[in-house]
Design a protein around this motif. Structure first.
Motif, short mmCIF file in Angstrom:
data_model
loop_
_atom_site.label_atom_id
_atom_site.label_comp_id
_atom_site.label_asym_id
_atom_site.label_seq_id
_atom_site.Cartn_x
_atom_site.Cartn_y
_atom_site.Cartn_z
N SER A 47 0.85 -1.19 0.00
CA SER A 47 0.00 0.00 0.00
C SER A 47 0.88 1.24 0.00
O SER A 47 2.08 1.18 0.29
CB SER A 47 -0.91 0.01 1.23
N ILE A 48 0.27 2.37 -0.33
CA ILE A 48 0.98 3.66 -0.31
C ILE A 48 0.02 4.70 0.21
O ILE A 48 -1.19 4.66 -0.09
CB ILE A 48 1.53 4.02 -1.70
N SER A 49 0.52 5.63 1.01
CA SER A 49 -0.36 6.60 1.65
C SER A 49 0.24 7.99 1.66
O SER A 49 1.46 8.17 1.60
CB SER A 49 -0.66 6.17 3.09
N ALA A 175 -0.51 1.92 11.03
CA ALA A 175 0.28 2.82 11.89
C ALA A 175 1.72 2.91 11.42
O ALA A 175 2.39 3.91 11.65
CB ALA A 175 0.22 2.35 13.34
N CYS A 176 2.22 1.86 10.76
CA CYS A 176 3.61 1.89 10.30
C CYS A 176 3.82 2.93 9.22
O CYS A 176 4.95 3.32 8.95
CB CYS A 176 4.06 0.51 9.82
N ARG A 177 2.73 3.43 8.61
CA ARG A 177 2.84 4.47 7.60
C ARG A 177 2.75 5.87 8.20
O ARG A 177 2.74 6.85 7.46
CB ARG A 177 1.75 4.28 6.53
N SER A 178 2.64 5.97 9.53
CA SER A 178 2.49 7.27 10.19
C SER A 178 3.75 7.73 10.92
O SER A 178 3.71 8.70 11.66
CB SER A 178 1.32 7.22 11.19
N VAL A 179 4.85 7.03 10.72
CA VAL A 179 6.07 7.32 11.48
C VAL A 179 6.92 8.39 10.82
O VAL A 179 7.33 9.37 11.44
CB VAL A 179 6.88 6.02 11.70
N GLY A 181 7.84 10.48 6.87
CA GLY A 181 7.67 10.67 5.45
C GLY A 181 6.33 11.26 5.07
O GLY A 181 5.34 11.12 5.79
N SER A 182 6.27 11.93 3.94
CA SER A 182 5.01 12.50 3.44
C SER A 182 4.25 11.50 2.59
O SER A 182 3.02 11.49 2.57
CB SER A 182 5.28 13.77 2.64
N VAL A 183 4.98 10.65 1.88
CA VAL A 183 4.39 9.56 1.10
C VAL A 183 5.11 8.29 1.53
O VAL A 183 6.34 8.21 1.47
CB VAL A 183 4.55 9.78 -0.41
N VAL A 184 4.36 7.29 2.00
CA VAL A 184 4.95 6.11 2.63
C VAL A 184 4.42 4.85 1.97
O VAL A 184 3.21 4.73 1.72
CB VAL A 184 4.68 6.09 4.15
N VAL A 185 5.33 3.91 1.71
CA VAL A 185 4.98 2.62 1.14
C VAL A 185 5.16 1.55 2.21
O VAL A 185 6.18 1.52 2.91
CB VAL A 185 5.86 2.28 -0.08
N TRP A 186 4.17 0.68 2.33
CA TRP A 186 4.29 -0.47 3.23
C TRP A 186 3.95 -1.72 2.44
O TRP A 186 2.90 -1.80 1.81
CB TRP A 186 3.36 -0.32 4.42
N GLY A 187 4.83 -2.70 2.49
CA GLY A 187 4.63 -3.95 1.78
C GLY A 187 5.67 -4.11 0.69
O GLY A 187 6.03 -3.16 0.00
N LYS A 188 6.16 -5.31 0.56
CA LYS A 188 7.20 -5.59 -0.43
C LYS A 188 6.66 -5.37 -1.84
O LYS A 188 5.62 -5.91 -2.22
CB LYS A 188 7.69 -7.03 -0.26
N HIS A 189 7.40 -4.56 -2.62
CA HIS A 189 7.02 -4.29 -4.01
C HIS A 189 8.29 -4.14 -4.83
O HIS A 189 9.20 -3.41 -4.44
CB HIS A 189 6.16 -3.03 -4.11
N ALA A 190 8.32 -4.81 -5.97
CA ALA A 190 9.55 -4.88 -6.76
C ALA A 190 10.05 -3.51 -7.20
O ALA A 190 11.27 -3.30 -7.34
CB ALA A 190 9.30 -5.76 -7.99
N ILE A 192 9.78 -0.59 -5.59
CA ILE A 192 10.06 0.35 -4.50
C ILE A 192 11.31 -0.10 -3.75
O ILE A 192 11.31 -1.14 -3.08
CB ILE A 192 8.87 0.46 -3.53
N ASN A 193 12.37 0.69 -3.84
CA ASN A 193 13.62 0.35 -3.17
C ASN A 193 13.44 0.24 -1.66
O ASN A 193 12.87 1.14 -1.04
CB ASN A 193 14.68 1.42 -3.47
N GLY A 194 13.93 -0.86 -1.09
CA GLY A 194 13.90 -1.03 0.36
C GLY A 194 12.54 -1.36 0.93
O GLY A 194 12.39 -1.42 2.16
N SER A 195 11.53 -1.56 0.09
CA SER A 195 10.19 -1.83 0.61
C SER A 195 10.17 -3.17 1.36
O SER A 195 10.91 -4.09 1.05
CB SER A 195 9.16 -1.84 -0.52
N SER A 196 9.30 -3.22 2.35
CA SER A 196 9.27 -4.38 3.24
C SER A 196 7.87 -4.61 3.77
O SER A 196 7.09 -3.66 3.94
CB SER A 196 10.23 -4.15 4.41
N ASP A 197 7.56 -5.86 4.07
CA ASP A 197 6.31 -6.19 4.76
C ASP A 197 6.39 -5.84 6.25
O ASP A 197 5.36 -5.80 6.93
CB ASP A 197 6.00 -7.69 4.63
#
Length: 370
Positions: A47-49, A175-179, A181-190, A192-197
């Protein structure tokens, strides 16, 4: 690759008897929705928020060693804490905090050594349909990491925020997307560099000027308690007939929106964001049992927004969380026109005419460090 073991606290360099910290953490609004999860709060899709700026939780964490000579009340429990919401005891919030502490104990074993006073408040009305669990758990996670930093000053800033997001996820996935950054990615995606579940990461691309200081006006159609909890909603995806297609769609839409955020294509942004919002509700309406979370006024607002956009060519769109309220998203340069449209055409569909004006923010902020 970062694993869960990397977040296990091993030893303290310092002894801390008492102190307090205070952090604020914002809510966030997903553009590509997270819906469905695996064990240990792992998302079934990325996801991205947008991180919000004004809708936030402010939490002060005061703590004292249980064996201190200071009187701290009952200390027999494994986790000892008092919880105040807007200055008053809030017993019905305590089970969620207890469960959160239980989930993160293996990563933060020092929590059993202290009695805590958790004093928290929101800048927005409780049960207003804003994601208060995301902001509340994120703010608490930041305070816990401040305690960890005091115990072990050698931890880096990068680790500090990464573990805070990791901990927040275990309390409330979004909640992990509220720590940070202005735009945050959560979940592994090919793509997105460094993305993680395991934690959220700041969007690594260059965000186009069209999306700087993006506006979010939240129309409060229904300020009641959620019809269905997020946990129940996510669980309904396990045997959902369209789950596999939905998860594939989320991956595809995240790839698309990555490009959109970099190129500034507002028309494509609108298409993706509105489709994601309606897909989320479609999944709920086609689950067993099913839930219809929109209200008649939600649909009226959606239709008004689409008509206004078609007639004026102003790039305003909507998104929805798992509820009836509507987030109206638009660039800053059309703010006055859109706000006038909201006042003239949409406020009448809000409960008691209530709405909240917000913008993209930058994540959590330290207020007190003692």
């Amino acid at each position: 690759m970062v694993t869960e073991k990397d977040f296990v606290f091993t030893s303290a360099a310092n002894t801390i008897d008492a102190g307090d910290f205070q952090w604020s953490a914002p809510s966030n609004i997903a553009l590509v929705k997270y819906w469905g999860k695996k064990e240990n709060q792992v998302p079934a899709n990325p996801s991205i928020s947008f991180t919000l700026n004004n809708c936030k939780t402010i939490t002060k964490l005061s703590f004292v060693k249980k064996n201190s000579t200071i009187t701290i009340g009952a200390t027999k429990e494994k986790f000892s804490f008092d919880l105040l919401f807007e200055g008053k005891p809030k017993e019905d919030f305590k089970p969620k905090i207890q469960k959160f502490f239980e989930r993160i104990e293996k990563y933060c074993p020092y929590l059993t050594e202290y009695h805590f006073i958790i004093a928290t408040e929101n800048t927005f009305p409780h049960s207003s349909g804003i994601a208060s669990s995301a902001s509340g758990i994120a703010a608490l996670a930041m305070n816990i990491m401040s305690l960890e930093k005091a115990l072990n000053p050698k931890i880096t800033a990068a680790f500090f925020y990464q573990k805070a997001s990791f901990l927040a996820r275990l309390g409330s996935g979004s909640a992990c997307r509220s720590v940070k950054g202005s735009v945050v990615v959560w979940g592994k995606h090919a793509a997105i560099n460094g993305s993680s579940d395991l934690f959220g990461v700041e969007f690594s691309g260059q965000i186009h000027a069209n999306f700087k200081n993006y506006q979010d006006t939240i129309l409060l159609v229904d300020k009641g308690e959620k019809q269905v909890s997020s946990t129940v909603g996510h669980d309904l995806m396990h045997n959902h007939p369209f789950a596999a297609q939905r998860f594939a769609q989320a991956h595809e839409n995240l790839s698309k929106i990555k490009s959109v955020l970099e190129t500034g294509n507002l028309e494509a942004f609108i298409t993706i964001v509105e489709s994601e919002a309606l897909t989320l509700h479609a999944m709920m309406m086609t689950s067993l049992p099913y839930f219809i979370l929109m209200k008649p006024n939600t649909l009226e607002i959606i239709n008004k927004i689409r008509k206004f956009r078609s007639e004026t060519k102003i790039p305003v769109c909507f998104t929805l969380d798992a509820g009836a309220n509507v987030h109206v998203l638009y660039p800053e340069n059309v703010r006055e026109t859109v706000l006038q449209f909201i006042k003239d055409e949409l406020v009448g569909y809000c409960q008691n005419g209530n709405y909240i004006c917000d913008t993209i923010g930058n994540g959590s902020q330290l207020i007190i460090d003692n």
